[in-house]
Scaffold this active site. Structure first.
Site, PDB file in Angstrom:
ATOM      1  N   ASP A  43       8.233 -85.451 -29.578  1.00 46.76           N
ATOM      2  CA  ASP A  43       9.284 -84.697 -29.825  1.00 46.76           C
ATOM      3  C   ASP A  43      10.278 -85.027 -30.689  1.00 46.76           C
ATOM      4  OD1 ASP A  43      11.753 -83.246 -29.536  1.00 46.76           O
ATOM      5  OD2 ASP A  43      11.063 -82.249 -27.695  1.00 46.76           O
ATOM      6  N   SER A  93      13.209 -77.114 -30.595  1.00 42.27           N
ATOM      7  CA  SER A  93      12.132 -77.384 -29.593  1.00 42.27           C
ATOM      8  C   SER A  93      11.546 -76.074 -29.039  1.00 42.27           C
ATOM      9  CB  SER A  93      12.139 -78.565 -28.657  1.00 42.27           C
ATOM     10  OG  SER A  93      12.397 -79.724 -29.370  1.00 42.27           O
ATOM     11  N   HIS A 154      11.920 -78.884 -19.833  1.00 39.50           N
ATOM     12  CA  HIS A 154      12.660 -78.631 -20.961  1.00 39.50           C
ATOM     13  C   HIS A 154      11.706 -77.834 -22.010  1.00 39.50           C
ATOM     14  CE1 HIS A 154      15.026 -80.962 -24.163  1.00 39.50           C
ATOM     15  NE2 HIS A 154      15.721 -80.401 -23.393  1.00 39.50           N
ATOM     16  N   THR A 156       9.744 -78.115 -24.939  1.00 37.06           N
ATOM     17  CA  THR A 156       8.199 -78.288 -24.995  1.00 37.06           C
ATOM     18  C   THR A 156       7.296 -78.049 -24.140  1.00 37.06           C
ATOM     19  OG1 THR A 156       9.087 -79.977 -26.805  1.00 37.06           O
ATOM     20  CG2 THR A 156       6.563 -79.976 -26.095  1.00 37.06           C
ATOM     21  N   PHE A 273      10.285 -87.253 -11.295  1.00 34.71           N
ATOM     22  CA  PHE A 273      10.665 -88.603 -11.388  1.00 34.71           C
ATOM     23  C   PHE A 273      12.130 -88.820 -11.442  1.00 34.71           C
ATOM     24  CE2 PHE A 273       5.972 -88.617 -12.192  1.00 34.71           C
ATOM     25  CZ  PHE A 273       5.743 -89.089 -11.160  1.00 34.71           C
ATOM     26  N   GLU A 315       3.981 -84.930 -23.514  1.00 39.20           N
ATOM     27  CA  GLU A 315       5.327 -84.903 -24.532  1.00 39.20           C
ATOM     28  C   GLU A 315       6.041 -86.398 -24.357  1.00 39.20           C
ATOM     29  OE1 GLU A 315       9.259 -82.618 -25.397  1.00 39.20           O
ATOM     30  OE2 GLU A 315       8.832 -82.841 -23.591  1.00 39.20           O
ATOM     31  N   ASP A 361       7.253 -81.651 -33.029  1.00 38.46           N
ATOM     32  CA  ASP A 361       7.664 -80.549 -33.298  1.00 38.46           C
ATOM     33  C   ASP A 361       8.610 -80.012 -34.263  1.00 38.46           C
ATOM     34  OD1 ASP A 361       9.237 -82.103 -32.162  1.00 38.46           O
ATOM     35  OD2 ASP A 361       9.909 -80.714 -30.364  1.00 38.46           O
ATOM     36  N   HIS A 362       9.295 -81.187 -34.558  1.00 35.11           N
ATOM     37  CA  HIS A 362      10.066 -81.188 -35.915  1.00 35.11           C
ATOM     38  C   HIS A 362      10.493 -82.584 -36.221  1.00 35.11           C
ATOM     39  CE1 HIS A 362      13.130 -82.329 -32.890  1.00 35.11           C
ATOM     40  NE2 HIS A 362      12.787 -81.518 -32.273  1.00 35.11           N
ATOM     41  N   HIS A 442      18.116 -82.262 -36.030  1.00 33.35           N
ATOM     42  CA  HIS A 442      16.707 -82.081 -36.354  1.00 33.35           C
ATOM     43  C   HIS A 442      16.722 -82.071 -37.984  1.00 33.35           C
ATOM     44  CE1 HIS A 442      15.556 -79.973 -32.250  1.00 33.35           C
ATOM     45  NE2 HIS A 442      16.276 -81.462 -32.211  1.00 33.35           N
TER      46      HIS A 442
END
Length: 529
Positions: A43, A93, A154, A156, A273, A315, A361-362, A442
């Site tokens: 990411d 994302s 999240h 992604t 976790f 990810e 992703d970017h 980004h």
């Protein structure tokens, strides 16, 4: 002059190095059908972040760093992905996740819906849902899994399973009263995607209702911003559903529980976790959280039991978060952590039947600046070297770091700070930025696609981001390339065998133009579809 420099100035060294790289590509297993597909998503891992991570990792090993190779640097095929989405030049994302999971581009902030859906508008969901490579794989009888160092809800990972007009609706608490007809992302994951066999990451707070104590609470985490208001305990709902179908299953929330999971005896695994995102690698409490490499290895061992194969998305989510904070050191450490996960995947699978794709992703507005000498620490100072020409010097006479950000929280008002005595190598050092912003942004440039395994050569070139899952589907004969639909890699192989096995040997040379033309058209099908 050091021995290293003596080697590097010899032409033969570079000829040999180039020949070795060429032979690697020539020997690559690029044809056949992919039984398994593994996608690693860094990411925010733009080319500059990947380059910085490579140098940083090499320098941790005592090398100069620039010559180091990450696992995906050794992959035989590389391409570029254009990351813009339907309504933004620079994507987030959610929209990018929908592109590389579902094969279509959509609007900023939208998950698993076409561009006809409007962000935050629940009434635009129906009829605009799209399926993902994860769905296609499961429909073909394959196992599936999602692993992230961010929250498993999240953007992604969520783009693989959720149909939601707003990425931030991770809990029902987050949905405004006017849009309550929509289901939140956590609810969709547990209640509407029961067949995903492996789920590991953070985000535990979104699964628990208010009033239910967390098994390992973080005193700094505010449960009142995340806990559910509908009374559902989604962890218990997950366990109850698996038990009702007679599957062996484990829910774990710490490293001890994770280590006790036997992949051979486990059909389903849910690992949450942290209440929020998992910890940065440089801060990770190794007695509480597994590494991304450990999670990847466990996931593969569980999913590999399916003779039909599997799809797994992993990810490295916190690369992005570190860049947003202008913490270049932490971002590079996260790249190296994901690198170890790719190593683990390569060691546990075969290039003969497993397509592995590493991409982002970017990008981010991180740049590697100046004319630093070989081996200069990537988190160190770049300018003001004694005896060097003025072109290497800043016009204000002050030193600057090799890595800089175009915008972000590292900006300071007034004259620049003299960094001569500043520890720029500290993980929490906030790198300078040009434009003041509370969070670095980004960036819109293309990102890399690295690939190995069956049909990996199809990623060569520059492609729209939505092309990524279509090649995966073509290589593994799922989704739009499933039996009875568009021809897939299996059909291509069968056609070639039929032609080459013709009894008339003289027909072979006459057929070669047809074979080449057929393969060319078939390789374009993911774009044309």
């Amino acid at each position: 002059m050091s021995n290293v420099i003596l080697i590097l100035v010899e032409p033969q060294f570079w000829y040999d190095h180039g020949q070795e790289s060429m032979q690697t590509i020539l020997k690559a297993k690029q044809e056949g059908v992919a039984k398994n597909v593994i996608m690693f998503l860094g990411d925010g891992m733009g080319v500059s972040t990947a380059t910085g991570g490579r140098i940083w990792a090499g320098q941790q090993l005592g090398m100069n760093g620039e010559e180091h190779e990450l696992s995906w640097d050794k992959f035989p095929f590389t391409g570029l992905s254009k990351t813009y989405n339907v309504d933004r030049q620079t994507t987030d994302s959610a929209a990018s996740g929908t592109a590389f999971h579902c094969g279509i581009k959509t609007r900023q902030g939208v998950l698993g819906l076409s561009g006809r859906a409007m962000r935050g508008n629940c009434s635009t969901v129906e009829g605009n849902e799209v399926e993902s490579i994860l769905n296609w794989a499961m429909a073909a009888g394959k196992s599936s899994g999602l692993v992230s160092t961010a929250r498993i809800t999240h953007a992604t990972p969520a783009a693989a399973y959720a149909k939601c007009p707003e990425r931030n609706w991770e809990s029902d608490r987050k949905i405004p009263d006017s849009e309550k007809n929509c289901s939140d992302v956590s609810y969709q994951l547990v209640m509407q995607n029961a067949r995903i066999q492996v789920l590991m990451g953070g985000g535990r707070a979104f699964f628990l209702p208010e009033g239910v104590a967390d098994p390992d609470p973080d005193p700094s985490y505010d449960m009142n911003k995340a806990s559910r208001t509908d009374g559902l305990n989604l962890v218990e709902e997950w366990k109850k559903e698996k038990a009702s179908r007679g599957f062996t299953h484990s829910y774990v929330y710490d490293k001890t529980g994770f280590d006790n999971v036997n992949p051979q005896d486990t059909d389903y695994l849910l690992g949450l976790f942290n209440q929020g995102h998992m910890q940065y690698e440089v801060e990770r409490n190794k007695t509480k959280e597994p590494s991304i490499a450990e999670m990847t290895a466990k996931a593969i061992r569980i999913l590999s039991k399916n003779d039909n194969g599997f799809f797994l998305m992993v990810e490295g989510g916190r690369i992005d978060h570190a860049n947003h904070e202008s913490w270049a050191y932490k971002a590079f450490a996260e790249v190296e952590a994901m690198n170890q996960a790719v190593h683990a995947a390569k060691n546990l699978t075969s290039e003969q039947d497993t397509l592995i794709v590493v991409t982002a992703d970017h990008s981010h507005v991180l740049a590697i600046a100046g004319y630093a000498g070989r081996g200069n620490l990537i988190t160190g100072l770049s300018g003001m070297r004694e005896g060097e020409p003025d072109v290497t010097r800043a016009t204000d006479g002050l030193p600057y770091t090799t890595v800089v950000y175009g915008n972000g929280p590292g900006w300071t008002s007034g004259p620049r700070v003299n960094l001569t005595e500043v520890d720029t190598h500290a993980p929490d050092y906030r790198v300078d930025s040009v434009v003041p912003m509370s969070s670095e942004t980004h960036a819109g440039e293309d990102v890399a696609i690295y690939a190995s395994g069956p049909q990996s050569f199809l990623y060569t070139g520059t492609h729209e981001q939505n092309y990524i899952p279509l090649v995966m589907a073509y290589a593994s004969c799922v989704g739009p390339y499933a039996e009875g639909k568009l021809p897939c890699a299996k059909k291509t192989a069968e056609q070639c065998v039929t032609v080459i096995n013709q009894p008339d040997a003289a027909a072979i040379p006459r057929s070669l133009p047809w074979i080449i033309a057929t393969l060319t058209v078939l390789s374009m099908l993911p774009v044309l579809w």
